[in-house]
Structure formats: structure tokens, C-alpha cells
Design an enzyme around this catalytic site. Structure first.
Site, mmCIF file in Angstrom:
data_model
loop_
_atom_site.group_PDB
_atom_site.id
_atom_site.type_symbol
_atom_site.label_atom_id
_atom_site.label_comp_id
_atom_site.label_asym_id
_atom_site.label_seq_id
_atom_site.Cartn_x
_atom_site.Cartn_y
_atom_site.Cartn_z
ATOM 1 N N CYS A 252 1.024 -1.327 -0.175
ATOM 2 C CA CYS A 252 0.100 -0.205 0.068
ATOM 3 C C CYS A 252 0.823 1.185 0.176
ATOM 4 O O CYS A 252 1.707 1.335 0.841
ATOM 5 C CB CYS A 252 -0.750 -0.084 1.200
ATOM 6 S SG CYS A 252 -1.789 1.681 1.542
ATOM 7 N N SER A 253 0.753 2.023 -0.938
ATOM 8 C CA SER A 253 1.613 3.411 -1.062
ATOM 9 C C SER A 253 1.267 4.136 0.140
ATOM 10 O O SER A 253 2.255 4.957 0.651
ATOM 11 C CB SER A 253 1.289 4.066 -2.439
ATOM 12 O OG SER A 253 -0.201 4.624 -2.601
#
Length: 115
Positions: A11-12
């Protein structure tokens, strides 16, 4: 007091939030919650700290949400918590806990409010 992040390395926003914590020299316990989901007690405590209902913490666009009819408004909070425990992918991320408070790092700068 220690700081904990419920983290998904893919997840960025999780990566950005962890970078923000690292840049601030905050010693952080990383919990990859997809591999090590919170217990029921931990999840209830997180919800309390966030002042959220279970549905508010759920990622409603995930297949698990749709496939299990979790959009059904008649489902109880307990049923939704059970679903998040069964499918931790449904839990919104990243969640950062520090100083007895919790925040969702969306956007990552939100974590500064509890440090």
C-alpha cells in the site's frame, strides 16, 4: 509510549506513512496486519480510539466486502468485526497508534496529529 502502525507493504499510503514516521525519528512497531491480524479485543480498542463504527473502518470496494454481502445495513457491529477478523484485507489502512490515540494515515500527514 511506543508507536504502532498496522501496515501493508503493498500500500503506497502505508509506505508514505511509515516514511513520515521514520523521517520524524519515531520508533515504530510495524504490524503487517494481513499476516498478523489484530485480535477481536485489539480491533475493538482501535475502533474505540478512532471513534468509529466497524463499517466506517471497512474497505467497501474489496471483493470480500461485496462477495459476503457486507453492505447489508442490518448486519450488527459484531458481524462486521467478525468479517474484518476473517478478512483483514477489509480493514482500512494504515492505522497508527501512539500516545493512547489512533489515526488513519489517509493522508499520511494525519499521523502528525497524534505524535
Amino acid at each position: 509510549m511506543s508507536t504502532r502502525i498496522y501496515y501493508n507493504p503493498h500500500c503506497s499510503k502505508c509506505r508514505e506513512t511509515l516514511a513520515l514516521l521514520n523521517d520524524a525519528n519515531v520508533e515504530t512497531e510495524i504490524v503487517e496486519y494481513l499476516n498478523t491480524p489484530p485480535s477481536r479485543e485489539e480491533l475493538v480498542e482501535i475502533l474505540t480510539m478512532l471513534d468509529m463504527k466497524p463499517r466506517e473502518l471497512m474497505r467497501s470496494h474489496e471483493d470480500e466486502y461485496k462477495d459476503n454481502n457486507l453492505g447489508d445495513e442490518t448486519l450488527s457491529d459484531d458481524a462486521l468485526i467478525d468479517a474484518m477478523l476473517r478478512f483483514p484485507k477489509l480493514i482500512e489502512r494504515p492505522i497508527v497508534i501512539s500516545n493512547g490515540k489512533a489515526v488513519i494515515g489517509r493522508p499520511p500527514v494525519n499521523v502528525k496529529t497524534i505524535l
